[in-house]
Design an enzyme around this catalytic site. Structure first.
Site, mmCIF file in Angstrom:
data_model
loop_
_atom_site.group_PDB
_atom_site.id
_atom_site.type_symbol
_atom_site.label_atom_id
_atom_site.label_comp_id
_atom_site.label_asym_id
_atom_site.label_seq_id
_atom_site.Cartn_x
_atom_site.Cartn_y
_atom_site.Cartn_z
ATOM 1 N N GLN A 78 0.838 -1.201 0.000
ATOM 2 C CA GLN A 78 0.000 0.000 0.000
ATOM 3 C C GLN A 78 0.874 1.253 0.000
ATOM 4 O OE1 GLN A 78 -3.349 -0.281 -0.131
ATOM 5 N NE2 GLN A 78 -3.497 1.915 -0.325
ATOM 6 N N PHE A 79 1.240 1.720 -1.203
ATOM 7 C CA PHE A 79 2.151 2.859 -1.310
ATOM 8 C C PHE A 79 1.565 4.139 -0.726
ATOM 9 C CE2 PHE A 79 -0.386 3.608 -5.048
ATOM 10 C CZ PHE A 79 -0.399 4.995 -5.177
ATOM 11 N N THR A 80 0.244 4.225 -0.616
ATOM 12 C CA THR A 80 -0.370 5.457 -0.131
ATOM 13 C C THR A 80 -0.038 5.757 1.331
ATOM 14 O OG1 THR A 80 -2.433 4.330 0.413
ATOM 15 C CG2 THR A 80 -2.267 5.319 -1.783
#
Length: 123
Positions: A78-80
């Site tokens: 989850q890069f966010t």
């Protein structure tokens, strides 16, 4: 490396019509690889998540890990989680590692959970 971990009765992720992963009791771990992360951070995070004593024992105290309850861990990249929202209203994700670096890093993270930590892990 950042992670958000949640205890779950069950969790499921659907990525494509033919790619679904589901676990029963255990942990849902959203994992973000950031620029500059190394194997030391990977080892620390794997041990920390696998060892979190956040499941109740027979006395109702949070004293058991996911391994102790024979639970599973569903890992989702989850890069966010690397979002920087200090300036303006458009988040910056420049701290997130690019996919070519993040994907193999997350795969090594999952393997570390399985082999060194003894966790039942699903990615």
């Amino acid at each position: 490396m950042r992670s958000v971990v949640q205890r779950v009765e069950w969790a499921q992720v659907d990525v494509a019509p033919d790619y679904t992963r589901r676990i029963g009791p255990g942990l849902l771990a959203l994992v973000c690889v950031e620029a500059g992360d190394d194997e030391i951070k990977l080892d620390w995070m794997a041990r920390k998540i696998a060892g979190l004593r956040i499941f109740s024992d027979d006395d109702g105290k949070m004293n058991r890990s996911v391994i102790d309850i024979n639970g599973s861990i569903l890992v989702i990249s989850q890069f966010t989680l690397a979002a920087d929202i200090q300036k303006g209203f458009r988040p910056s994700f420049s701290n997130a590692a690019p996919p070519a670096i993040a994907e193999p890093f997350v795969n090594r993270f999952v393997e570390k959970l399985r082999t060194d930590c003894g966790a039942r892990c699903v990615e």
